[in-house]
Design a protein around this motif. Structure first.
Motif, PDB file in Angstrom:
ATOM      1  N   UNK A   1      -0.767   2.601  -3.492  1.00 10.59           N
ATOM      2  CA  UNK A   1       0.203   2.212  -4.511  1.00 10.59           C
ATOM      3  C   UNK A   1       1.587   1.989  -3.903  1.00 10.59           C
ATOM      4  N   UNK A   2       1.979   2.818  -2.945  1.00  9.69           N
ATOM      5  CA  UNK A   2       3.281   2.669  -2.291  1.00  9.69           C
ATOM      6  C   UNK A   2       3.322   1.382  -1.464  1.00  9.69           C
ATOM      7  N   UNK A   3       2.285   1.169  -0.656  1.00  8.49           N
ATOM      8  CA  UNK A   3       2.251  -0.003   0.227  1.00  8.49           C
ATOM      9  C   UNK A   3       2.181  -1.311  -0.551  1.00  8.49           C
ATOM     10  N   UNK A   4       1.386  -1.306  -1.636  1.00 11.78           N
ATOM     11  CA  UNK A   4       1.162  -2.557  -2.380  1.00 11.78           C
ATOM     12  C   UNK A   4       2.187  -2.816  -3.487  1.00 11.78           C
ATOM     13  N   UNK A   5       3.179  -1.927  -3.641  1.00 11.78           N
ATOM     14  CA  UNK A   5       4.142  -2.101  -4.732  1.00 11.78           C
ATOM     15  C   UNK A   5       4.895  -3.439  -4.685  1.00 11.78           C
ATOM     16  N   UNK A   6       5.328  -3.948  -3.510  1.00  9.25           N
ATOM     17  CA  UNK A   6       5.977  -5.270  -3.499  1.00  9.25           C
ATOM     18  C   UNK A   6       5.029  -6.378  -3.968  1.00  9.25           C
ATOM     19  N   UNK A   7       3.743  -6.260  -3.587  1.00 13.68           N
ATOM     20  CA  UNK A   7       2.748  -7.240  -4.018  1.00 13.68           C
ATOM     21  C   UNK A   7       2.537  -7.158  -5.526  1.00 13.68           C
ATOM     22  N   UNK A   8       2.543  -5.932  -6.068  1.00 10.61           N
ATOM     23  CA  UNK A   8       2.417  -5.727  -7.518  1.00 10.61           C
ATOM     24  C   UNK A   8       3.515  -6.497  -8.251  1.00 10.61           C
ATOM     25  N   UNK A   9       4.740  -6.361  -7.764  1.00  9.50           N
ATOM     26  CA  UNK A   9       5.880  -7.016  -8.412  1.00  9.50           C
ATOM     27  C   UNK A   9       5.767  -8.537  -8.347  1.00  9.50           C
ATOM     28  N   UNK A  10       5.312  -9.055  -7.203  1.00  3.11           N
ATOM     29  CA  UNK A  10       5.169 -10.500  -7.054  1.00  3.11           C
ATOM     30  C   UNK A  10       4.115 -11.053  -8.011  1.00  3.11           C
ATOM     31  N   UNK A  11       2.954 -10.379  -8.090  1.00  2.00           N
ATOM     32  CA  UNK A  11       1.884 -10.839  -8.981  1.00  2.00           C
ATOM     33  C   UNK A  11       2.330 -10.758 -10.436  1.00  2.00           C
ATOM     34  N   UNK A  12       3.017  -9.672 -10.800  1.00  3.08           N
ATOM     35  CA  UNK A  12       3.512  -9.516 -12.165  1.00  3.08           C
ATOM     36  C   UNK A  12       4.447 -10.658 -12.530  1.00  3.08           C
ATOM     37  N   UNK A  13       5.324 -11.042 -11.599  1.00  2.00           N
ATOM     38  CA  UNK A  13       6.266 -12.135 -11.833  1.00  2.00           C
ATOM     39  C   UNK A  13       5.531 -13.461 -12.015  1.00  2.00           C
ATOM     40  N   UNK A  14       4.534 -13.721 -11.179  1.00  2.00           N
ATOM     41  CA  UNK A  14       3.765 -14.967 -11.278  1.00  2.00           C
ATOM     42  C   UNK A  14       3.019 -15.060 -12.604  1.00  2.00           C
TER      43      UNK A  14
END
Length: 212
Positions: A30-43
């Motif tokens: 969850x810590x490592x993938x948090x930036x990816x989470x934000x990018x996907x949420x934005x898309x």
């Protein structure tokens, strides 16, 4: 396993050790993938601002207990309502629905599904103890209701984000083959087998991401 054979899922020491592994791995993931989470949420929001980022669906977990499984939303908001119209085009036998060119999938959804990024929110389910990193995939409530007593044995353990079925052919296998692989996993599961399945899953994930 043969039909009618009762499977034993009792491995208390293994369960305690693997649960600890699940918790530690989920926190790190969850810590490592948090930036990816934000990018996907934005898309997802850019494609449809009014639609929710996450898709929550009731699934059946260990010993028939129900829980809300999380995914990034990859389908249009009325996807559940459209399912009845598409049942005749099901490409999977048994109590599952699979369709290669599902019209309910969004543009962003096609990408996150192809790369399996839509599954990442299930790290939250792992942290909560509703899922494990490795185990049988949790069925829909409607699917589980159609299971025979033999097939229900696949839910004797905590369901997983990945499993023996996913790294053994997945969509090319029948529902009954999936059941047999899940029961084989439950019977033979060890820390070593789990690590092997995770490594094979990671290999498949990186192949998808590179377009192979």
């Amino acid at each position: 396993m043969q039909q009618g054979v009762q499977l034993s899922s009792e491995k208390p020491l293994y369960d305690k050790i693997w649960r600890l592994c699940d918790i530690l791995a989920a926190v790190v993931a969850l810590i490592i993938s948090s930036p990816l989470f934000l990018m996907i949420a934005l898309l997802i929001k850019i494609e449809d601002w009014r639609a929710p980022v996450f898709f929550k669906q009731q699934r059946v977990g260990k010993n028939g207990r129900r829980f809300q499984m999380y995914k990034f939303r990859s389908m249009h908001v009325d996807a559940e309502a459209q399912l009845a119209k598409l049942k005749a085009q099901n490409e999977m036998d048994g109590h599952m629905f699979k369709m290669k060119d599902d019209p309910r999938i969004t543009k962003i959804g096609k990408w996150i599904r192809k790369t399996s990024l839509d599954e990442f929110p299930q790290f939250l389910n792992v942290l909560k103890g509703e899922m494990s990193f490795v185990g049988p995939r949790p069925p829909l409530v409607t699917e589980y209701a159609k299971y025979s007593a033999y097939e229900k044995q696949r839910m004797l353990v905590t369901p997983g984000c990945t499993g023996l079925w996913q790294v053994s052919g997945r969509n090319n296998l029948s529902f009954q083959q999936m059941v047999e692989l899940d029961l084989e996993y439950i019977d033979k599961r060890t820390l070593g087998l789990n690590i092997k399945i995770i490594l094979l899953t990671f290999k498949e994930f990186t192949s998808k991401g590179s377009g192979v």
